[in-house]
Motif scaffolding. Structure first.
Motif, PDB file in Angstrom:
ATOM      1  N   GLY A  15       0.816  -1.172   0.108  1.00 20.59           N
ATOM      2  CA  GLY A  15       0.080   0.078  -0.239  1.00 20.59           C
ATOM      3  C   GLY A  15       0.958   1.123  -0.055  1.00 20.59           C
ATOM      4  O   GLY A  15       0.592   2.090  -0.666  1.00 20.59           O
ATOM      5  N   SER A  16       1.882   1.179   0.565  1.00 17.20           N
ATOM      6  CA  SER A  16       2.912   2.416   0.896  1.00 17.20           C
ATOM      7  C   SER A  16       3.448   2.775  -0.268  1.00 17.20           C
ATOM      8  O   SER A  16       3.479   3.770  -0.794  1.00 17.20           O
ATOM      9  CB  SER A  16       3.732   2.420   2.109  1.00 17.20           C
ATOM     10  OG  SER A  16       4.277   3.320   2.118  1.00 17.20           O
ATOM     11  N   THR A  17       4.316   1.642  -0.855  1.00 14.12           N
ATOM     12  CA  THR A  17       5.009   2.044  -2.301  1.00 14.12           C
ATOM     13  C   THR A  17       4.135   2.315  -3.194  1.00 14.12           C
ATOM     14  O   THR A  17       4.492   2.997  -4.058  1.00 14.12           O
ATOM     15  CB  THR A  17       5.847   0.661  -2.298  1.00 14.12           C
ATOM     16  OG1 THR A  17       4.857  -0.409  -2.677  1.00 14.12           O
ATOM     17  CG2 THR A  17       6.727   0.504  -1.404  1.00 14.12           C
ATOM     18  N   ARG A  18       2.889   1.825  -3.441  1.00 13.94           N
ATOM     19  CA  ARG A  18       2.172   2.231  -4.341  1.00 13.94           C
ATOM     20  C   ARG A  18       1.781   3.601  -4.497  1.00 13.94           C
ATOM     21  O   ARG A  18       1.753   4.360  -5.660  1.00 13.94           O
ATOM     22  CB  ARG A  18       0.803   1.249  -4.403  1.00 13.94           C
ATOM     23  CG  ARG A  18       1.071  -0.096  -4.783  1.00 13.94           C
ATOM     24  CD  ARG A  18      -0.159  -0.806  -5.215  1.00 13.94           C
ATOM     25  NE  ARG A  18      -1.209  -1.144  -4.089  1.00 13.94           N
ATOM     26  CZ  ARG A  18      -1.282  -2.254  -3.498  1.00 13.94           C
ATOM     27  NH1 ARG A  18      -0.362  -3.208  -3.663  1.00 13.94           N
ATOM     28  NH2 ARG A  18      -2.008  -2.342  -2.300  1.00 13.94           N
ATOM     29  N   VAL A  19       1.416   4.302  -3.177  1.00 14.74           N
ATOM     30  CA  VAL A  19       0.938   5.502  -2.960  1.00 14.74           C
ATOM     31  C   VAL A  19       2.153   6.491  -3.183  1.00 14.74           C
ATOM     32  O   VAL A  19       2.172   7.425  -4.097  1.00 14.74           O
ATOM     33  CB  VAL A  19       0.563   5.855  -1.641  1.00 14.74           C
ATOM     34  CG1 VAL A  19       0.500   7.440  -1.546  1.00 14.74           C
ATOM     35  CG2 VAL A  19      -0.810   5.065  -1.560  1.00 14.74           C
ATOM     36  N   SER A  20       3.377   6.066  -2.693  1.00 12.71           N
ATOM     37  CA  SER A  20       4.710   6.980  -3.007  1.00 12.71           C
ATOM     38  C   SER A  20       5.127   7.015  -4.328  1.00 12.71           C
ATOM     39  O   SER A  20       5.429   7.976  -4.877  1.00 12.71           O
ATOM     40  CB  SER A  20       5.762   6.138  -1.997  1.00 12.71           C
ATOM     41  OG  SER A  20       6.061   5.239  -2.213  1.00 12.71           O
ATOM     42  N   THR A  21       5.010   5.747  -5.073  1.00  6.17           N
ATOM     43  CA  THR A  21       5.455   5.577  -6.218  1.00  6.17           C
ATOM     44  C   THR A  21       4.446   6.471  -6.965  1.00  6.17           C
ATOM     45  O   THR A  21       4.961   7.293  -8.220  1.00  6.17           O
ATOM     46  CB  THR A  21       5.409   4.168  -6.984  1.00  6.17           C
ATOM     47  OG1 THR A  21       6.377   3.538  -6.278  1.00  6.17           O
ATOM     48  CG2 THR A  21       5.756   4.106  -8.640  1.00  6.17           C
ATOM     49  N   LEU A  22       3.312   6.574  -7.149  1.00  9.70           N
ATOM     50  CA  LEU A  22       2.171   7.057  -8.067  1.00  9.70           C
ATOM     51  C   LEU A  22       2.510   8.792  -7.652  1.00  9.70           C
ATOM     52  O   LEU A  22       2.321   9.482  -8.589  1.00  9.70           O
ATOM     53  CB  LEU A  22       0.991   6.776  -7.535  1.00  9.70           C
ATOM     54  CG  LEU A  22      -0.271   7.337  -8.412  1.00  9.70           C
ATOM     55  CD1 LEU A  22      -0.003   6.950  -9.929  1.00  9.70           C
ATOM     56  CD2 LEU A  22      -1.580   6.640  -7.934  1.00  9.70           C
ATOM     57  N   ALA A  23       2.987   9.145  -6.367  1.00 10.18           N
ATOM     58  CA  ALA A  23       3.243  10.540  -6.203  1.00 10.18           C
ATOM     59  C   ALA A  23       4.264  10.807  -6.899  1.00 10.18           C
ATOM     60  O   ALA A  23       4.514  12.008  -7.466  1.00 10.18           O
ATOM     61  CB  ALA A  23       3.289  10.636  -4.681  1.00 10.18           C
ATOM     62  N   ALA A  24       5.250  10.015  -6.904  1.00 12.21           N
ATOM     63  CA  ALA A  24       6.698  10.413  -7.568  1.00 12.21           C
ATOM     64  C   ALA A  24       6.321  10.669  -8.994  1.00 12.21           C
ATOM     65  O   ALA A  24       6.977  11.474  -9.630  1.00 12.21           O
ATOM     66  CB  ALA A  24       7.789   9.319  -7.382  1.00 12.21           C
TER      67      ALA A  24
END
Length: 261
Positions: free
Chosen positions: A224-233
């Protein structure tokens, strides 16, 4: 009659799907959640866990009425206190995203410290947790077909007891166009007339955040966390390759160039 148990606790990417509909970026959601975690209001954000240990479950259980009062949930709904196996894991270092052991006085108090974004975050996280303490959703499933065309069947799901869905309905994680399951159906009438329908290939799915989250989760890509941070990046930072337009993502010039390469 059929039943559905409460879903697992929200992960950070599912939370961002709900919160982003209020107009907040993934970067803002990550930053505000981190601040709330440091204050003990919510649990560790970058967890890979989807369940909690029995110790984590029992640690939070005595606070259920206080949490319910903050988010306006009737504590009388919280009657399933024995944990379901789907929500418990023997090994969970941080445990799934959930309310912290510091319970705020009110949502207004949360908003005063963390803005409306903080209010939305706590409301969603708290209701996701409280839902697992409710009874199963109960509905009546009715199937029907026309006498003259027995191979063509229809299904109607009629809610009987909402239970956990009075607190949190996982259908809210889907795009409205996809939310066809468990509508407030009223069953079938005794009479029906057939007609010839001309089919056509459906339009491609709009790449909304809910669609992207569903796709990545289906194929078990990231947590969940990596999906959000990657999408933000890739959509919000300096070298972003796409942008959000009317609720869906579109490639910008850099993104199209990367696609061609």
């Amino acid at each position: 009659t059929k039943t559905t148990a409460p879903p697992k606790l929200l992960d950070l990417s599912q939370l961002s799907v709900l919160i982003s509909r209020h107009g907040y970026s993934n970067t803002a959601i990550l930053n505000t959640y981190q601040q709330m975690y440091q204050a003990g209001i919510v649990s560790y954000p970058r967890t890979e866990d989807k369940e909690v240990t029995i110790e984590q479950y029992e640690e939070l259980l005595p606070l259920r009425d206080d949490i319910a009062k903050v988010v306006g949930v009737d504590s009388k709904l919280l009657t399933h206190l024995k944990p379901r196996s789907k929500h418990i894991s023997k090994k969970a270092a941080h445990g799934a995203n959930r309310p912290g052991l510091v319970v705020p006085k009110s949502l207004a108090n949360v908003e005063a410290k963390y803005g409306k974004l903080g209010r939305y975050i706590y409301d969603a996280v708290a209701k996701s947790y409280l839902a697992i303490l409710c009874e199963d959703y109960v509905y009546v499933q009715q199937k029907a077909h026309m006498k003259s065309h027995p191979d063509f069947t229809g299904t109607s799901n009629m809610p009987k007891q909402l239970n956990y869905r009075e607190v949190f309905n996982e259908q809210s994680l889907k795009d409205k166009s996809d939310d066809a399951e468990h509508q407030n159906d009223h069953g079938f009438s005794k009479m029906a007339a057939g007609f010839v329908y001309e089919g056509a290939n459906p339009k491609p799915q709009r790449p909304t955040q809910a669609f992207i989250e569903g796709f990545l989760k289906k194929w078990n890509i990231g947590n969940g966390s990596t999906r959000v941070s990657t999408l933000a990046a890739v959509s919000e930072q300096k070298n972003a390759m796409m942008k959000k337009v009317k609720g869906a993502y579109e490639l910008n010039e850099l993104g199209r160039l990367a696609g061609y390469i």
